[in-house]
Design a protein around this motif. Structure first.
Motif, PDB file in Angstrom:
ATOM      1  N   ALA A  96       9.082   3.293  -5.795  1.00  0.00           N
ATOM      2  CA  ALA A  96       9.622   3.085  -4.181  1.00  0.00           C
ATOM      3  C   ALA A  96       9.707   4.113  -3.390  1.00  0.00           C
ATOM      4  O   ALA A  96       8.964   3.263  -2.666  1.00  0.00           O
ATOM      5  CB  ALA A  96      11.660   2.690  -4.794  1.00  0.00           C
ATOM      6  N   ASP A  97       8.811   4.969  -3.788  1.00  0.00           N
ATOM      7  CA  ASP A  97       9.114   5.599  -2.949  1.00  0.00           C
ATOM      8  C   ASP A  97       6.978   6.632  -2.829  1.00  0.00           C
ATOM      9  O   ASP A  97       6.862   7.355  -3.887  1.00  0.00           O
ATOM     10  CB  ASP A  97       9.560   7.073  -2.836  1.00  0.00           C
ATOM     11  N   MET A  98       6.288   5.740  -2.263  1.00  0.00           N
ATOM     12  CA  MET A  98       6.702   4.285  -1.969  1.00  0.00           C
ATOM     13  C   MET A  98       5.613   3.751  -2.548  1.00  0.00           C
ATOM     14  O   MET A  98       4.679   2.709  -1.135  1.00  0.00           O
ATOM     15  CB  MET A  98       6.946   4.932  -0.190  1.00  0.00           C
ATOM     16  N   LYS A  99       5.234   3.839  -3.380  1.00  0.00           N
ATOM     17  CA  LYS A  99       3.927   3.047  -4.080  1.00  0.00           C
ATOM     18  C   LYS A  99       4.325   1.378  -3.344  1.00  0.00           C
ATOM     19  O   LYS A  99       3.122   0.545  -3.712  1.00  0.00           O
ATOM     20  CB  LYS A  99       3.569   3.055  -5.705  1.00  0.00           C
ATOM     21  N   SER A 131       6.702   1.711   6.135  1.00  0.00           N
ATOM     22  CA  SER A 131       6.996   1.304   5.200  1.00  0.00           C
ATOM     23  C   SER A 131       8.070   2.200   3.656  1.00  0.00           C
ATOM     24  O   SER A 131       7.617   2.545   1.980  1.00  0.00           O
ATOM     25  CB  SER A 131       6.459   0.171   4.782  1.00  0.00           C
ATOM     26  N   GLU A 132       8.626   3.031   4.030  1.00  0.00           N
ATOM     27  CA  GLU A 132       9.242   3.998   3.296  1.00  0.00           C
ATOM     28  C   GLU A 132      10.007   3.110   2.689  1.00  0.00           C
ATOM     29  O   GLU A 132      10.539   2.129   3.208  1.00  0.00           O
ATOM     30  CB  GLU A 132      10.077   5.739   3.530  1.00  0.00           C
ATOM     31  N   PRO A 133      11.292   3.463   1.118  1.00  0.00           N
ATOM     32  CA  PRO A 133      11.855   2.648   1.402  1.00  0.00           C
ATOM     33  C   PRO A 133      13.259   1.824   1.771  1.00  0.00           C
ATOM     34  O   PRO A 133      13.226   3.102   2.521  1.00  0.00           O
ATOM     35  CB  PRO A 133      12.086   2.967  -0.698  1.00  0.00           C
ATOM     36  N   GLY A 186       2.005   4.837   5.723  1.00  0.00           N
ATOM     37  CA  GLY A 186       3.060   4.533   4.151  1.00  0.00           C
ATOM     38  C   GLY A 186       2.116   6.231   3.630  1.00  0.00           C
ATOM     39  O   GLY A 186       0.715   6.049   3.905  1.00  0.00           O
ATOM     40  N   HIS A 187       2.554   6.930   2.628  1.00  0.00           N
ATOM     41  CA  HIS A 187       2.165   7.692   2.310  1.00  0.00           C
ATOM     42  C   HIS A 187       1.260   7.475   0.866  1.00  0.00           C
ATOM     43  O   HIS A 187       2.740   6.615  -0.341  1.00  0.00           O
ATOM     44  CB  HIS A 187       2.887   8.912   1.942  1.00  0.00           C
ATOM     45  N   ARG A 188       1.055   7.806   0.153  1.00  0.00           N
ATOM     46  CA  ARG A 188       0.163   7.639  -1.533  1.00  0.00           C
ATOM     47  C   ARG A 188       0.529   8.300  -3.017  1.00  0.00           C
ATOM     48  O   ARG A 188       0.806   8.869  -3.722  1.00  0.00           O
ATOM     49  CB  ARG A 188      -1.387   7.657  -1.530  1.00  0.00           C
ATOM     50  N   ASP A 203      -0.727  12.767   2.308  1.00  0.00           N
ATOM     51  CA  ASP A 203       0.661  14.284   1.214  1.00  0.00           C
ATOM     52  C   ASP A 203       1.788  14.647   2.350  1.00  0.00           C
ATOM     53  O   ASP A 203       2.140  15.396   2.396  1.00  0.00           O
ATOM     54  CB  ASP A 203      -0.395  15.807   1.878  1.00  0.00           C
ATOM     55  N   GLU A 204       2.266  13.251   2.311  1.00  0.00           N
ATOM     56  CA  GLU A 204       3.481  12.784   2.781  1.00  0.00           C
ATOM     57  C   GLU A 204       4.861  13.559   2.140  1.00  0.00           C
ATOM     58  O   GLU A 204       6.028  14.774   3.729  1.00  0.00           O
ATOM     59  CB  GLU A 204       4.352  11.864   3.234  1.00  0.00           C
ATOM     60  N   GLU A 205       4.462  14.391   0.832  1.00  0.00           N
ATOM     61  CA  GLU A 205       5.549  14.598   0.379  1.00  0.00           C
ATOM     62  C   GLU A 205       5.617  15.514   0.977  1.00  0.00           C
ATOM     63  O   GLU A 205       6.926  16.999   0.056  1.00  0.00           O
ATOM     64  CB  GLU A 205       5.819  14.594  -0.893  1.00  0.00           C
ATOM     65  N   ILE A 206       4.657  16.321   1.274  1.00  0.00           N
ATOM     66  CA  ILE A 206       4.585  18.135   1.188  1.00  0.00           C
ATOM     67  C   ILE A 206       4.971  18.472   3.158  1.00  0.00           C
ATOM     68  O   ILE A 206       4.223  19.823   3.185  1.00  0.00           O
ATOM     69  CB  ILE A 206       3.520  18.781   1.273  1.00  0.00           C
TER      70      ILE A 206
END
Ligand SMILES: [Zn+2]
Length: 392
Positions: free
Chosen positions: A120-123, A178-180, A91-93, A153-156
């Motif tokens: 949700a994405d993705m805490k 565990s992405e939403p 998972g990414h923070r 740093d998943e979102e980039i």
């Protein structure tokens, strides 16, 4: 401790009573700004997760990276299955939201849905993974070591955590990311690959009134290239090309000496990647405005999540176990990219979007179905506890 039905029943019961605790941890980490470029914030979310995990007796370590959030690695040892390869919970923070967003839109619950940046994405997926690890730590029964990896740093495009993810995935037997879960509750069995390019053109500056003929317009050349790149879009092959950012020029009365753009390419089939790179580069390097030069480089990349036979069996295994906790789940394909492409890319069977269910990600309307947290955690617990049924 061996995997037996008593362990799993105890875990399911324990999780059933933990919704309030999960929401409390979720509220704490949603209320921390953690955009991909906010290292301090992403690390603060990591510290909250570590505090919870260590409070549950789980060892954690920090894998430091520069410029973005460190990776946090948590490990739960198995009993009898210790010789098996680890099962990885990923998972990414980081979120896509700017600083100040958490104060503007703090965590709140309304009519069964939770809101807030990254809820949700993705805490929620991070919280779920942490509680699943805690359940196995408490009751045993994991058919091998469990590794939780919480990246930053998943979102980039995971520029700094990609090698950490790939290294961990190579050693793993299977990966749950565990992405939403989709708004429908479905998991994701396929994702497009994505490549983000930066392209630049150099021309020759000249006064556009007094010396027009001496100028060589980088903007004109870039405009021609943009048309050519967009023509590479091939919907039947699942390939799209989008120039999403353009800049250039010096002043309105100067022939532009410079232009820059960023290109987002998505594709489905892993074997298409080579041809796409060749085509993008050929257009970048071939200039039709005389005396201009172009260049292109890759700024970030996600590999496609392609459905291997092994990933298909992980999907079927998960669906069957989810059914045992009352969830009816199917698989979906999405054009969005995620770290699951990297874990599948190194050949490890991967299932994506096993997190709690939500929707409208990356927007202020992002929501989480609160009632989905516990059953999604229970489904994952069963899928892990019974992983030996899989031939992987
Ligand atoms: Zn995500």
């Amino acid at each position: 401790m061996v995997s037996n039905p008593n362990n799993t029943q105890a875990m399911l019961a324990w999780l059933k009573d933990r919704e309030g605790d999960m929401l409390a941890l979720l509220e704490r980490i949603v209320n921390i700004d953690s955009g991909s470029y906010n290292k301090a914030g992403v690390d603060k979310v990591g510290a909250e997760l570590r505090a919870f995990l260590e409070g549950e007796g789980i060892e954690t370590q920090i894998i430091p990276v520069e410029g973005h959030g460190d990776s946090v690695r948590a490990m739960v040892a198995a009993g009898s299955g210790q010789s098996n390869r680890p099962i990885m919970l990923l998972g990414h923070r980081d979120t896509v939201f700017p600083d100040g967003e958490a104060a503007r839109r703090p965590f709140q619950i309304k009519d069964g849905r939770a809101y807030g940046p990254g809820v949700a994405d993705m805490k929620a997926g991070l919280v779920m993974n942490a509680f699943v690890l805690a359940a196995f730590r408490k009751f045993g029964g994991a058919p091998g070591p469990l590794v939780g990896l919480f990246t930053g740093d998943e979102e980039i495009g995971s520029p700094t955590s990609r090698p950490i993810i790939e290294n961990e995935a190579r050693q793993a037997r299977l990966v749950f990311n565990s992405e939403p879960g989709r708004a429908s509750g479905n998991v994701v069995t396929g994702r497009k690959g994505g490549i983000f390019f930066v392209a630049e053109v150099d021309g020759v500056a000249a006064h556009s009134g007094g010396a027009f003929e001496k100028g060589r317009s980088a903007i004109e050349e870039m405009a021609r290239k943009i048309l050519a790149w967009h023509k590479l879009t091939d919907p039947n092959a699942g390939i799209t090309v989008n120039v999403g950012l353009v800049s250039g020029g010096q002043s309105v009365n100067t022939v532009a000496p410079h232009a820059r753009c960023e290109i987002d390419v998505r594709y489905v089939n892993p074997e298409d990647r080579g041809g796409i790179l060749e085509n993008i580069e050929a257009i970048a390097l071939t200039c039709s405005v005389p005396d201009t030069t172009g260049r292109v480089s890759i700024k970030g990349e996600f590999k496609p999540l392609a459905q291997s036979a092994a990933s298909q069996s992980v999907f079927e295994h998960y669906v069957a176990n989810a059914k045992d906790v009352g969830l009816s789940i199917d698989g979906e394909f999405t054009g969005g990219c995620a770290d699951s492409g990297f874990t599948a890319g190194v050949g490890t069977p991967t299932l994506c979007a096993t997190g709690p269910v939500g929707g409208n990600a990356h927007s202020p309307e992002e929501y989480l179905e609160v009632a989905s947290i516990v059953p999604r955690a229970q489904a994952l617990v069963l899928a892990i506890a019974r992983a030996d049924k899989l031939g992987v």
